[in-house]
Design an enzyme around this catalytic site. Sequence first.
Site, PDB file in Angstrom:
ATOM      1  N   HIS A  72       0.849  -1.012  -0.008  1.00 15.29           N
ATOM      2  CA  HIS A  72       0.152  -0.051   0.001  1.00 15.29           C
ATOM      3  C   HIS A  72       0.919   1.292  -0.180  1.00 15.29           C
ATOM      4  O   HIS A  72       1.871   1.286   0.566  1.00 15.29           O
ATOM      5  CB  HIS A  72      -0.769   0.076   1.201  1.00 15.29           C
ATOM      6  CG  HIS A  72      -1.638   1.428   1.434  1.00 15.29           C
ATOM      7  ND1 HIS A  72      -1.262   2.194   2.619  1.00 15.29           N
ATOM      8  CD2 HIS A  72      -2.569   1.816   0.707  1.00 15.29           C
ATOM      9  CE1 HIS A  72      -2.274   3.318   2.382  1.00 15.29           C
ATOM     10  NE2 HIS A  72      -3.014   3.039   1.265  1.00 15.29           N
ATOM     11  N   SER A  73       0.497   2.149  -0.725  1.00 14.99           N
ATOM     12  CA  SER A  73       1.300   3.673  -1.054  1.00 14.99           C
ATOM     13  C   SER A  73       2.837   3.253  -1.030  1.00 14.99           C
ATOM     14  O   SER A  73       3.128   2.696  -1.846  1.00 14.99           O
ATOM     15  CB  SER A  73       0.713   4.314   0.441  1.00 14.99           C
ATOM     16  OG  SER A  73       1.015   5.589   0.137  1.00 14.99           O
ATOM     17  N   TYR A  74       3.482   4.087   0.014  1.00 19.17           N
ATOM     18  CA  TYR A  74       5.016   3.848   0.063  1.00 19.17           C
ATOM     19  C   TYR A  74       5.254   2.460  -0.134  1.00 19.17           C
ATOM     20  O   TYR A  74       6.447   1.960  -0.857  1.00 19.17           O
ATOM     21  CB  TYR A  74       5.743   4.415   1.321  1.00 19.17           C
ATOM     22  CG  TYR A  74       6.831   3.893   1.888  1.00 19.17           C
ATOM     23  CD1 TYR A  74       7.910   4.361   1.167  1.00 19.17           C
ATOM     24  CD2 TYR A  74       6.796   3.144   2.764  1.00 19.17           C
ATOM     25  CE1 TYR A  74       9.198   3.805   1.616  1.00 19.17           C
ATOM     26  CE2 TYR A  74       8.183   2.341   3.225  1.00 19.17           C
ATOM     27  CZ  TYR A  74       9.356   2.909   2.669  1.00 19.17           C
ATOM     28  OH  TYR A  74      10.418   2.428   2.962  1.00 19.17           O
ATOM     29  N   HIS A 215      -7.882   6.503   0.110  1.00 21.92           N
ATOM     30  CA  HIS A 215      -6.366   6.103  -0.016  1.00 21.92           C
ATOM     31  C   HIS A 215      -6.444   4.993   0.957  1.00 21.92           C
ATOM     32  O   HIS A 215      -5.691   3.683   0.603  1.00 21.92           O
ATOM     33  CB  HIS A 215      -5.211   7.148   0.190  1.00 21.92           C
ATOM     34  CG  HIS A 215      -3.935   6.726   0.052  1.00 21.92           C
ATOM     35  ND1 HIS A 215      -3.545   6.311  -1.082  1.00 21.92           N
ATOM     36  CD2 HIS A 215      -2.897   6.759   0.987  1.00 21.92           C
ATOM     37  CE1 HIS A 215      -2.171   6.249  -0.989  1.00 21.92           C
ATOM     38  NE2 HIS A 215      -1.813   6.302   0.341  1.00 21.92           N
TER      39      HIS A 215
END
Length: 234
Positions: A72-74, A215
């Site tokens: 997820h994300s980073y 997000h």
Amino acid sequence: MLVHGAWHGAWCWSRVLSLLRQAGHAAHAVTLTGVGERAHLLRRDITLRTHVSDVVNLVHCEELTEVVIVGHSYGGLVITGAADALMTQGVALRHLIYVDAVVPRSGECWATHHSPELVATRLASANEDPQGALPPPDAALFGLRGDDAAWVNRRQTPHPFGMYQEPLHVDDARLAALPRTFIDCTDPAWASIAPMRRRVRSEPGWRVVEIATGHDAMVSAPGPLAQALLACAA
């Protein structure tokens, strides 16, 4: 194998983990060094390689094979580095899944596709922190409200920041041979992921799944996200 993004920890996957396990899968979530319940390990010299090793070591300790790795994300940077390392070591991988995540090419870093304004803001925030870490944003920016936002805000911790401009070096061709899915969280869309949304729609080999949530889909839409993950693991 579930890998969280910045400021989070394995805790953020709790709702998804239960659904995956109910469906009969062995599901694991890692907490990266320096955040979550490992926040006491926060220090300036944590690197992207530290976080890649967190994932690789858990795969080996649990003796996992045919692994579906989710970032997820980073965490997209982390799973890309981990996948490359695991394939080098002969571990069989089934699928890479990027949940509203960074999708790097070799030589890129976390900051590569951020605007100059965002880079400057984040560097200034980290420089002001006593431990050189990046303070967490309000969870409302992830599209969370009410109890969900309060739950995330209570648990977020500053994120180690030594890796922000650290390039990742991997074998792009080897990774491209794996099945790869990008889960696009569209409502509201997290602005810094916009270049990744364009990338996965312009390069061959990507499957894109849209979920109308913010997000932090693992918090705001655990059911649809779990279904998307299960479809990839089938």
